[in-house]
Write a protein that holds these residues in place. Sequence first.
Motif, PDB file in Angstrom:
ATOM      1  N   GLN A   1      12.174  -3.759  -1.093  1.00 35.29           N
ATOM      2  CA  GLN A   1      10.855  -3.495  -0.534  1.00 35.29           C
ATOM      3  C   GLN A   1       9.758  -4.196  -1.341  1.00 35.29           C
ATOM      4  N   SER A   2      10.049  -4.394  -2.628  1.00 39.07           N
ATOM      5  CA  SER A   2       9.064  -4.996  -3.517  1.00 39.07           C
ATOM      6  C   SER A   2       8.611  -6.368  -3.038  1.00 39.07           C
ATOM      7  N   TYR A   3       9.452  -7.010  -2.264  1.00 40.32           N
ATOM      8  CA  TYR A   3       9.087  -8.330  -1.759  1.00 40.32           C
ATOM      9  C   TYR A   3       7.977  -8.262  -0.709  1.00 40.32           C
ATOM     10  N   TYR A   4       7.867  -7.133  -0.048  1.00 42.57           N
ATOM     11  CA  TYR A   4       7.101  -7.099   1.189  1.00 42.57           C
ATOM     12  C   TYR A   4       5.748  -6.412   1.121  1.00 42.57           C
ATOM     13  N   VAL A   5       5.535  -5.667   0.065  1.00 45.72           N
ATOM     14  CA  VAL A   5       4.355  -4.815   0.070  1.00 45.72           C
ATOM     15  C   VAL A   5       3.272  -5.332  -0.862  1.00 45.72           C
ATOM     16  N   ALA A   6       2.039  -5.291  -0.364  1.00 47.78           N
ATOM     17  CA  ALA A   6       0.886  -5.532  -1.236  1.00 47.78           C
ATOM     18  C   ALA A   6       0.308  -4.156  -1.550  1.00 47.78           C
ATOM     19  N   PHE A   7       0.142  -3.855  -2.815  1.00 44.61           N
ATOM     20  CA  PHE A   7      -0.285  -2.497  -3.181  1.00 44.61           C
ATOM     21  C   PHE A   7      -1.529  -2.533  -4.056  1.00 44.61           C
ATOM     22  N   ARG A   8      -2.270  -1.435  -4.013  1.00 42.30           N
ATOM     23  CA  ARG A   8      -3.542  -1.359  -4.732  1.00 42.30           C
ATOM     24  C   ARG A   8      -3.317  -1.097  -6.212  1.00 42.30           C
ATOM     25  N   GLU A   9      -4.039  -1.852  -7.031  1.00 45.54           N
ATOM     26  CA  GLU A   9      -3.937  -1.655  -8.484  1.00 45.54           C
ATOM     27  C   GLU A   9      -4.412  -0.267  -8.844  1.00 45.54           C
ATOM     28  N   SER A  10      -5.461   0.212  -8.163  1.00 48.12           N
ATOM     29  CA  SER A  10      -6.024   1.523  -8.522  1.00 48.12           C
ATOM     30  C   SER A  10      -5.003   2.642  -8.320  1.00 48.12           C
TER      31      SER A  10
ATOM     32  N   SER B   1     -11.270  -3.600 -10.108  1.00 51.81           N
ATOM     33  CA  SER B   1     -11.908  -3.746  -8.798  1.00 51.81           C
ATOM     34  C   SER B   1     -11.219  -2.784  -7.841  1.00 51.81           C
ATOM     35  N   ASP B   2     -12.000  -2.174  -6.965  1.00 53.88           N
ATOM     36  CA  ASP B   2     -11.388  -1.230  -6.019  1.00 53.88           C
ATOM     37  C   ASP B   2     -10.439  -1.943  -5.062  1.00 53.88           C
ATOM     38  N   ASP B   3     -10.720  -3.229  -4.823  1.00 52.81           N
ATOM     39  CA  ASP B   3      -9.915  -3.966  -3.840  1.00 52.81           C
ATOM     40  C   ASP B   3      -8.795  -4.779  -4.476  1.00 52.81           C
ATOM     41  N   LEU B   4      -8.601  -4.606  -5.779  1.00 48.93           N
ATOM     42  CA  LEU B   4      -7.591  -5.436  -6.448  1.00 48.93           C
ATOM     43  C   LEU B   4      -6.196  -5.073  -5.945  1.00 48.93           C
ATOM     44  N   LEU B   5      -5.494  -6.085  -5.451  1.00 50.85           N
ATOM     45  CA  LEU B   5      -4.150  -5.859  -4.901  1.00 50.85           C
ATOM     46  C   LEU B   5      -3.133  -6.701  -5.640  1.00 50.85           C
ATOM     47  N   PHE B   6      -1.934  -6.163  -5.774  1.00 48.96           N
ATOM     48  CA  PHE B   6      -0.796  -6.912  -6.308  1.00 48.96           C
ATOM     49  C   PHE B   6       0.275  -6.948  -5.230  1.00 48.96           C
ATOM     50  N   GLY B   7       1.152  -7.915  -5.344  1.00 54.19           N
ATOM     51  CA  GLY B   7       2.320  -7.925  -4.451  1.00 54.19           C
ATOM     52  C   GLY B   7       2.298  -9.052  -3.439  1.00 54.19           C
TER      53      GLY B   7
END
Lengths: 205, 471
Positions: B196-205, B233-239
């Motif tokens: 699943q780690s390949y597919y999801v963009a998740f929020r740093e917060s 940042s509230d919008d910071l995303l990883f993934g």
Amino acid sequence: MRERYTIGVTLDAMSARQNADEVHAMDSQYSRLIQISLTDLFIHPRAIVACQFERDLILQCDVTAVKPDPQSSVQNEHPVVVSAGMDYLVVSGWAELFDAHREGRKHIFVVCLSSIHDGEVEYLALRYVYKRFTNQLDDSTYGAQLAAFLQMCFNSVLDRISTVKQKTPIGTAKEISSINTKRIHRQIENRMEKLRLIIEGQSHE
Amino acid sequence: MNKDLTKTPGNGLKKSYGAKHALRNKKRLQASPHRLTHATYEKICDFCLSDLSNPTKALIMVMMITGRQVEHILSESVSYEVLPSGVGKLGATWRFTSPSSSIFTTLGKLKVSENPFITIPPVLATLLLYIRAARLELSDWESLIKDLLSGFRGPTGQLVTMNSLQRVIDFEYRAIGMPRLYKDFIANRRKSENMQSYYVAFRESELRQHYLNFMGIFIPDVEVAACAAEYFSDDLLFGSHRALDKSGVQALFQVIIRALQRAIHEGDSVRVHNYYQTYVVTYLQLATMHRPMKNVLRTIKHFHKDFSQVEIEDKSENSTRLVPLCESGRQVLAQYINYLKACRNRLRFINHAKYQAVCDMLSGTSNLFRIQTDSGFLDDFSQSSWGFDDPIFHKINWHRNTTATQLFQAGADSDAIEAFMGHRQDLDSPTSLFSTATYEQLIEIADRIDTFFKDFQIPTVQLPTVYLRKY
């Protein structure tokens, strides 16, 4: 499975059903009324454009409202076909063909021409479509006329010929034509008014 | 530990059963006797935090709060910096590729950071900087840690090893309600471990919130608070870099719909078929998280129970799955079936080969989605000059990424998403005696997909009556 039953109808017999001009186009060649399997029938390549155009036309009524009668061997119309090897190519009158398919009939009676010039096919096909246009009912009184017809057969054969029947002829007309009931009533009033004027005009004379 | 088992020299039995042992270790539950007790945690923390002048102890603490191997803590390929507030930013080895195509590059996508990280509390951050700067060999650090732990026992005599320290997070993440994806990221596990780690963009917060809850088990509140106070940042995303945003999804559907409208206007029934089919396939791929492929969704027989379920075979046997189809997906599919029936009737007396092909599609003897050409139908959904040739319609896997991301960010159960995507965990295998997954969880995911479609206002297509008439 190819099935063919020649009924032995000649050009003269057929002429009762076919338009005189159409007969002329056949160049007075021998024609037969035969019964063949639907699987052997295809639209003639030169008639496809006209056929597709006609099939794509938006109709006022739901054609499935006419009840299929698989027991009946009598057709109202006969497609005109020409033999091409193992198959038959339809050059006009295909409405009955699609009806037969929709109603699940396996065979259909067709008028089979012995031969026809390719150039004639397009002419016949387009002429067939044109005739369907020119046979259309008056748009402004369509609903009223349909209701009048349904009134005529409401208590007699409507159950046999229609898959749709509401409590009243006007309700039935609305159901199969999607014309607003108010509009049908207005059309009926207009129609009555016209008739009244005509009658009054006659009485003055 | 697993690596150690397989590499143990002179022990053929251990070597041959290495993989099985690794699997067994992975399946160990929180109730496992191999789990360190909270009393042992406390003792380790007291032992390490009382004397942070010893860098080895700092490294042990970092291992425990991150679950990472020493290699991944010290590697030069993993970025590290200490912020002015004293909080450390430790990078990860997770890298995500960004596909490109003329359409995909123009679509709105979620803005995802190229350099994902986790935070290290100030009490350990500066020390870690020194440890990394010392440039000792990895084996030297490992020897130092082993030496330090060799005589260490928990209050009940529990043995503490490097492996047990790294696996603390594996036992505790459930206890604090942390999704497995976050655990894998924090511990820098291989992305392929839980696909699943390949597919999801998740929020740093959100990641940080879960991470701080975990960290709070071991380190003082003031240190946790320091990490919590750090603002990125509230919008910071990883993934994943393939997840489209709302505007991107809408724009893509508009591309398809505009092409479809042109084809309808021109009366080109071949193109109408291909563009409409592309719309349906795209919609259903989003609804089922189906991978892009030529024989997408296979045949009509792969749908069950009045089209409420679909059996997906989009990769290997391992990812074959039966998933519920959401309500909006069923409606789109039902209209497509009606269209095919109308198409069959239109073609009945005009083109026998095409008529037969549509009959096959409807009877399930051929694929349900087939591109049409002037002369017939292709065997599958191979986009060509008759359809769209941009990779976004047949190659780029944005559907799974977009839907999985939206579901995950909306709070759907990550294990259920995983099962829906066909990433079967050993414990979640539906046929397993110890399975924890139920079909109801998948139905819940399907309901959430409906909500996601509504939120994104994914356009629905209504074909003109002529393409749907029954006669």
